[in-house]
Design a protein around this motif. Structure first.
Motif, mmCIF file in Angstrom:
data_model
loop_
_atom_site.group_PDB
_atom_site.id
_atom_site.type_symbol
_atom_site.label_atom_id
_atom_site.label_comp_id
_atom_site.label_asym_id
_atom_site.label_seq_id
_atom_site.Cartn_x
_atom_site.Cartn_y
_atom_site.Cartn_z
ATOM 1 N N LYS A 184 16.613 -28.268 -21.693
ATOM 2 C CA LYS A 184 17.798 -29.023 -21.282
ATOM 3 C C LYS A 184 18.961 -28.072 -21.010
ATOM 4 O O LYS A 184 19.727 -28.232 -20.073
ATOM 5 N N ARG A 185 19.051 -27.039 -21.870
ATOM 6 C CA ARG A 185 20.161 -26.103 -21.710
ATOM 7 C C ARG A 185 20.030 -25.321 -20.403
ATOM 8 O O ARG A 185 21.005 -25.105 -19.696
ATOM 9 N N ASP B 279 8.334 -25.681 -30.581
ATOM 10 C CA ASP B 279 7.909 -27.030 -30.941
ATOM 11 C C ASP B 279 8.522 -28.011 -29.938
ATOM 12 O O ASP B 279 9.382 -27.637 -29.133
ATOM 13 N N PRO B 280 8.104 -29.284 -29.979
ATOM 14 C CA PRO B 280 8.562 -30.259 -28.973
ATOM 15 C C PRO B 280 10.063 -30.531 -29.019
ATOM 16 O O PRO B 280 10.604 -31.153 -28.111
ATOM 17 N N VAL B 281 10.723 -30.080 -30.087
ATOM 18 C CA VAL B 281 12.170 -30.277 -30.166
ATOM 19 C C VAL B 281 12.894 -29.064 -29.584
ATOM 20 O O VAL B 281 13.719 -29.182 -28.679
ATOM 21 N N LEU C 164 7.491 -34.309 -25.250
ATOM 22 C CA LEU C 164 8.690 -33.763 -25.890
ATOM 23 C C LEU C 164 9.558 -34.878 -26.455
ATOM 24 O O LEU C 164 9.553 -36.010 -25.945
ATOM 25 N N LYS D 16 9.873 -17.492 -32.307
ATOM 26 C CA LYS D 16 9.050 -18.504 -32.995
ATOM 27 C C LYS D 16 8.399 -19.426 -31.961
ATOM 28 O O LYS D 16 8.860 -19.553 -30.832
ATOM 29 N N LEU E 213 11.778 -26.849 -27.603
ATOM 30 C CA LEU E 213 11.503 -26.711 -26.179
ATOM 31 C C LEU E 213 12.415 -27.637 -25.370
ATOM 32 O O LEU E 213 13.004 -27.237 -24.369
ATOM 33 N N GLU E 214 12.543 -28.884 -25.845
ATOM 34 C CA GLU E 214 13.401 -29.847 -25.152
ATOM 35 C C GLU E 214 14.839 -29.328 -25.080
ATOM 36 O O GLU E 214 15.500 -29.379 -24.044
ATOM 37 N N ILE E 215 15.313 -28.792 -26.220
ATOM 38 C CA ILE E 215 16.693 -28.299 -26.272
ATOM 39 C C ILE E 215 16.898 -27.118 -25.319
ATOM 40 O O ILE E 215 17.843 -27.087 -24.528
ATOM 41 N N ARG F 207 26.019 -17.431 -17.920
ATOM 42 C CA ARG F 207 25.663 -18.498 -18.855
ATOM 43 C C ARG F 207 24.332 -18.219 -19.555
ATOM 44 O O ARG F 207 24.098 -18.659 -20.668
ATOM 45 N N GLU G 244 23.125 -31.875 -27.489
ATOM 46 C CA GLU G 244 22.870 -31.060 -26.298
ATOM 47 C C GLU G 244 23.086 -31.885 -25.026
ATOM 48 O O GLU G 244 23.699 -31.419 -24.062
ATOM 49 N N ARG H 213 3.679 -27.667 -19.244
ATOM 50 C CA ARG H 213 3.866 -29.098 -19.551
ATOM 51 C C ARG H 213 4.053 -29.912 -18.273
ATOM 52 O O ARG H 213 3.536 -31.016 -18.149
ATOM 53 N N SER H 214 4.822 -29.374 -17.335
ATOM 54 C CA SER H 214 5.081 -30.098 -16.085
ATOM 55 C C SER H 214 3.783 -30.241 -15.299
ATOM 56 O O SER H 214 3.474 -31.293 -14.751
#
Lengths: 706, 509
Positions: free
Chosen positions: B14-15, B5-7, A362, B2, B9-11, B195, A443, B215-216
């Motif tokens: 993280k959230r 993608d690797p972006v 990622l 959708k 998913l990261e966002i 939240r 973020e 992924r983990s």
């Protein structure tokens, strides 16, 4: 020209030394017009950059106001010198005197790991080598009674050992010295007499608070930087005297006020967070001018991003923090400092944060940073890694020809090359990667701020965000959207934000005294006596910092808990006579604060005071600032349209670019829009109402959330 | 939805983690429990509708690796999804379904979206008190340990079960605090729900969770594959009570899977140190994560390739009603055991043995007022091929010492010395870390009750690759060795010396 027509302009100057740049700002009274100056920091002799900034400011003012004779009434200074000295371990050879049996306390520290999963943690090394620590046979008990007196022969033996240590500074930290300084005072006097040139720091004078390791660490850090800071301030004083004779030098301290050069030289540890504190005060001043009391101050520069919560127009104050962390974003990896400090948290590494692909495949941003050198790829100084600034440039948020007003040209080609590498690795387009970097760093910052806000017991939606720092206004709107903060303010002179804060700062002193006692058993006579001493001492310091009695506000503070608990609740009351009549007010306020934090009280529990505090502060005034140079124009200047990335449309679109200061107070424009100024760019990439306030602050009311 | 993608998913990930951390920060702030506030003895988890974890609070200690998602699954077995309503909150402190001892109370709440359960918010926390005898290794069975709460609904469609609340309140020493913490757990679950709602509008949580776990899991499998296949063995022992307690561990690495078996360890004991399987797994998984892949996130995917086993009736798989309040005393020793077993095959990362924390608790009355104070102390840790062992560092739990000034404020003692026990670390090319020398004098005017927990008192932490063992710990009263398993009554002027063990060395000196 007759004497009567000569107008004397009173000028106040602020200079802030940062990691990359030294910023200066002058304000002229009456009128509040400001001028700014910026130069590269000169690490070999930081005072050099200070001199050139002050000289430049005076030149600008003289040129702009030929008829007026500049008269500098004060110079307020903030510096990272203390922080850097501790981080780089470049302080004086320091010795340490402790109670018998506690020589290893500085090494043992608190025995906890700051990262649970890292088996090879780097532990911060103590600043005093083991062979430079001396034990002295003396002892107080927890009530401050002498158990083992400090014998004359023992004191002589100690001084003889000290003579053999070869140190330039010495720290003294004895057990229970927070409650009674009797032995520390004896040792201090004897050391000063026999070694008049040695810098001495005693724990009861620096941080009179319970917990020997933390107090020892604070005292040692202070001693360690004392010789260097004293010399620096002396030379700076002389330099300021040459440029502006008679203008006193004031030094910004971490708690959000200023003090005299003399006090700063004695307790240099007060200066640790002085620059960042200035940024928060600037944000607060802007908020106050516009009638806003609850803010999240957001400051983002080239190497760091910070956030701070202010409630009721006062920044939150922490009474302990850490410096010189060995792992930048890990709590517990630094040296503890018991000093009041504006409660700022570092939420990221700023525009220089480097993007990479992690072991899960990622895209990640930071914590590694390109720093000021080589900096982002687009600086063209040899950096090849893609950073946040490179992404901002690719997305059209930054104008390659307007960085520092065009003085530094940004290389879009190099940014594109840096991003292309990541794009190939992730099988994404360079634009997707650029937006990914920007979005991820936003973020990350929002996440860190969100948790900080939750720890303080607030909800982000209560706040307005005030953005400062060169990159602050570039990212503020997106970070605010993630936090669901509806309103963003961009102060004027965001790039020199700390300096505006230095000029808006009040004079301030803080004193403390730990003496854990149940409220019911407090010896009020004793407490009154200590408060009397603390206040007399604090008044002297405030006067030497130029504050006048009439404008001073005093507050009594107490760190309280229910007996047996592990955490304190900070209670603050306006000054009143210290008598037993204070007890009910103290308990009432404690219960009010306790209820706010924990929802309800603990029945049948006994309140206890751990540490008493005294704060003296000159009245915080509203400072109105306006540009002195020719930035402000008579009509709005549209610099044309620019293609920027619109996150909600997920594509580029043309938006209007304004010269920020050409928009007059009262004007309104609609987002998406870009407002450029010399030191920064305000990016509004979504629908929003953008309004120019009377003091040229830009207020953005966001219309689109996710 | 959708494709992730690797972006994105990261966002999104993280959230989710940040929401969990936000709820955990709010929880810690309002918790009464000192262990929660000082030692992060709690966890907040977001799971999917099946109880598979998606995100866990970052600060939580290793005791909770994998426990809460398992607890949610136990709740689901008792209360199937179709019986759950919005506003339901479930509770239990069953050690076998929770975290290994009844002092931790588990709370879970279903999160609904468009009328369907899409997730669970769950919080586990060490209570200020759960009734029963004060936590002590000498306790014989679970009935002595305090109030047992089976899987129950605490809130029914938002309505609190007052009978249950009254019942809990009556059985604990500080009802306001224990119930206060339970309400804070519920508040944290609700905050997580609130939240999460905006995110649910355009995110398929099941797909997102699946991707996060995949992924983990892949990262952990990759880390395991780098270890040579084989069966590795280590044995260590705890000082025990009447006799030592044996910890026998066999690590089998086969491709991208790693299995740890504790056959050959001692049988369960009638003391409060039994380790139920869920805790056996948690600390075993911690050792593997820290050793092989410290960056892997704390979610179910990361730990899929790891399994643990132990024969029923053994110390690592005890039968009800075994007591387990002090499970950490034995459980913490699994970590060095696994590391020793794998030392030869991950030589670069191998660590010699160290020891976990000791403590002294003193109680009594001084000048007419009762007092109680505890001082934790840590020991030297093992060396590695790259560095000396740490001097007195808490591992694998994370408890700080009590400042001398605080200890003396709380109890009538005088600390004569707190120093590094130089030379106690094992010799080697890299030395083991030194332990502590801690000496106190009693200044109480009436007798003082003292209870010491000492570990590595008889069995020294071993070195690796030819490094020497560290020195064992010691306990002296007025210069004479005494047994830490006994309770001691001290009088004014008595001097107690506690010495913690040194860590093992690495490599021949």
């Amino acid at each position: 020209m007759t004497a009567g027509k000569t107008k004397v302009n009173r000028i106040r100057i602020a200079v802030d030394i940062g990691g990359t740049f030294t910023d200066g700002l002058a304000v002229i009274a009456p009128g509040g017009r400001i001028w700014v100056s910026k130069t590269l920091t000169t690490p070999h002799d930081p005072g050099e950059a200070v001199t050139s900034v002050i000289a430049d400011l005076l030149k600008q003012i003289t040129a702009a106001r030929r008829a007026a004779k500049p008269h500098v009434t004060e110079v307020v200074h903030g510096t990272t010198l203390v922080t850097n000295t501790l981080v780089e371990r470049k302080g004086a050879r320091t010795g340490l005197i402790v109670t018998k049996g506690t020589r290893d306390v500085l090494t043992i520290a608190r025995e906890i790991r700051y990262d649970l999963y890292d088996l090879n943690l780097e532990i911060p090394q103590p600043l005093v080598a083991e062979d430079k620590r001396l034990e002295v046979d003396e002892r107080l008990d927890a009530q401050g009674n002498v158990v083992t007196p400090l014998a004359a022969a023992e004191l002589d033996r100690l001084l003889d050992s000290l003579a053999g240590l070869d140190v330039a500074a010495v720290a003294v930290c004895l057990l229970h010295a927070y409650v009674s300084d009797v032995h520390e005072k004896q040792i201090e006097a004897a050391v000063r007499k026999r070694f008049p040139r040695l810098a001495v720091a005693v724990s009861s004078g620096i941080a009179r608070e319970i917990r020997e390791y933390e107090r020892m660490s604070t005292t040692v850090c202070n001693a360690y930087v004392q010789p260097l800071v004293a010399e620096y301030l002396n030379r700076l004083d002389a330099r300021v005297h040459d440029l502006a004779p008679g203008a006193p030098l004031r030094i910004m301290v971490s708690s959000g006020g200023f003090t005299s050069g003399k006090a700063a030289a004695e307790t240099p540890i007060l200066l640790l967070e002085s620059g960042p504190a200035g940024g928060v005060l600037s944000a607060l001043n802007t908020a106050r001018n516009n009638g806003i009391a609850e803010i999240l101050a957001f400051d983002m520069g080239g190497t760091t991003a910070k956030a701070c919560v202010a409630v009721g127009a006062q920044p939150l104050i922490a009474h302990s923090f850490e410096c010189a962390r060995v792992s930048r974003f890990k709590r517990g990896s630094g040296l503890p400092i018991l000093m009041p400090s504006i409660d700022l948290i570092e939420i990221g590494a700023g525009g220089g944060s480097i993007a990479h692909v992690n072991n899960l495949g990622l895209l990640n941003v930071g914590p590694a940073s390109s720093g000021a050198v080589p900096g982002p790829a687009c600086y063209g100084l040899g950096g090849t890694a893609a950073t946040v600034t490179d992404a901002d440039l690719m997305l059209g948020y930054l104008n390659p020809d307007n960085f520092l007003g065009g003085e530094m040209k940004l290389r879009t080609d190099l940014a594109r090359t840096a991003l292309a590498g990541l794009a190939a690795e992730l099988k994404l387009t360079p634009t997707a990667v650029a937006w990914g970097i920007c979005n991820i760093v936003n973020e990350n910052m929002a996440a860190a701020a969100r948790i900080h806000i939750a720890e303080k017991g607030h909800d982000p939606r209560e706040f307005a965000m005030v953005a400062t720092g060169g990159a602050g206004p570039v990212h503020a709107v997106e970070v605010a959207r993630k936090l669901r903060i509806p309103r963003v303010l961009a102060t004027i002179a965001a790039g020199a934000g700390s300096c505006l804060g230095l000029l808006a700062a009040p004079a301030r002193v803080d004193r403390s005294w730990s003496n854990p006692t149940l409220v019911a058993e407090i010896d009020w006579g004793k407490v009154a006596q200590v408060y009397g001493e603390l206040r007399a001492d604090a008044e002297d310091e405030l006067k030497s910092a130029g504050a006048r009695d009439v404008t001073l506000k005093w507050r009594i503070g107490a760190e309280m808990r229910y007996a047996g608990q592990g955490h304190n609740v900070s209670v603050t009351l306006p000054w009143r006579n210290v008598t037993s009549a204070l007890a009910p007010a103290l308990i009432r306020e404690f219960e009010r604060c306790y209820r706010r934090f924990y929802g309800h009280l603990v029945p049948n529990a006994t309140p206890q005071v751990i540490t008493w505090r005294l704060t003296g502060c000159s009245v915080v005034k509203r400072h109105k600032f306006a540009w002195g140079d020719a930035r402000v124009s008579a009509q709005a200047i549209m610099r044309g349209k620019r293609e920027i990335y619109l996150p909600l449309k997920q594509k580029f679109g043309a938006v209007t670019v304004y010269d920020r200061y050409s928009l007059k107070p009262g004007s309104r424009v609609a987002g998406p829009v870009i407002l450029e100024e010399r030191e920064s760019t305000l990016v509004v990439p979504v629908a929003a109402d953008v309004k120019i306030l009377p003091d040229y602050t830009v207020a953005v009311t966001i219309r689109e959330f996710e | 939805m959708k494709k992730l993608d690797p972006v994105s998913l990261e966002i999104q990930w993280k959230r989710l983690v940040s929401m969990v951390d936000e709820a955990s920060a709010a929880f810690v702030r309002t918790s009464f429990s000192v262990l929660v506030r000082e030692a992060n003895d709690f966890a907040v988890v977001l799971t999917d509708a099946q109880g598979r974890s998606i995100a866990q609070s970052v600060l939580s200690i290793p005791s909770f690796i994998g426990t809460l998602p398992a607890t949610v699954k136990h709740f689901l077995a008792r209360f199937p999804p179709h019986t759950l309503k919005p506003g339901d909150v479930m509770i239990t402190n069953d050690p076998w379904m929770g975290t290994g001892h009844i002092h931790d109370v588990n709370i879970a709440m279903p999160i609904f979206h468009k009328g369907r359960i899409v997730a669970f918010a769950a919080v586990v926390s060490h209570m200020p008190d759960i009734g029963g005898r004060i936590r002590n290794a000498g306790i014989r069975d679970i009935y002595e340990e305090g109030l047992q709460i089976p899987r129950l609904k605490l809130l029914n469609a938002g309505k609190p079960d007052q009978n249950l609340l009254d019942m809990i309140g009556r059985n604990v020493r500080v009802p306001e605090q224990t119930l206060g913490d339970i309400w804070a757990q519920i508040a944290a679950c609700k905050m997580l729900d609130e939240r999460l709602q905006p995110l649910l509008r355009d995110t398929d949580l099941a797909a997102l969770g699946g991707e996060i776990r995949a992924r983990s899991e892949a990262a952990m499998r990759k880390a395991i594959r780098a270890v040579p296949a084989g069966t590795y063995h280590a044995q260590t022992q705890h000082d025990g009570f009447e006799e030592p307690i044996l910890i026998n561990c066999t690590v089998q690495v086969k491709g991208d899977r790693l299995a740890i078996d504790y056959t050959g360890s001692s049988p369960q004991v009638p003391r409060a140190v039994n380790v139920v399987p869920i805790y056996t797994f948690a600390y075993s998984a911690f050792a593997v994560k820290a050793l092989l892949c410290p960056d892997v996130p704390n979610n179910e995917g990361s730990f899929m390739p790891i399994s643990t086993s132990a024969p029923l009736g053994s110390i690592f798989n005890p039968r009800y009603p075994a007591a387990s309040g002090g499970r950490g005393m034995i459980g913490h020793m699994m970590v060095p055991a696994i590391m020793m077993a794998l030392a030869d095959v991950v030589r670069e990362r191998a660590i010699a043995e160290g020891s976990s924390n000791s403590s002294i608790t003193v109680t009594g009355e001084h000048q007419g007022r009762p007092y109680a104070a505890v001082n934790f102390m840590n020991a030297g840790q093992g060396a590695t091929g790259h560095r000396d062992g740490y001097t007195m560092l808490s591992f694998p739990s994370n408890l700080s010492n009590t400042p001398i000034e605080i200890f003396e404020q709380m109890a009538p003692v005088r600390v004569i010395e707190r120093s590094i026990r130089r030379g106690s670390g094992g010799a080697g090319r890299h030395r083991g870390g030194d332990g502590l020398h801690f000496e106190i004098e009693v200044v109480a005017d009436t007798p003082m009750m003292a209870s010491m927990i000492m570990t590595r008192f008889r069995t020294a932490p071993q070195g690796i690759f030819g490094g020497a063992p560290g020195k064992v710990g010691g306990l002296l009263l007025n210069g004479k060795s005494i047994d830490p398993a006994d309770h001691w009554v001290l009088k004014k002027g008595d001097r107690v010396v506690m010495e913690t063990a040194g860590g093992g060395g690495c490599g021949a000196a």
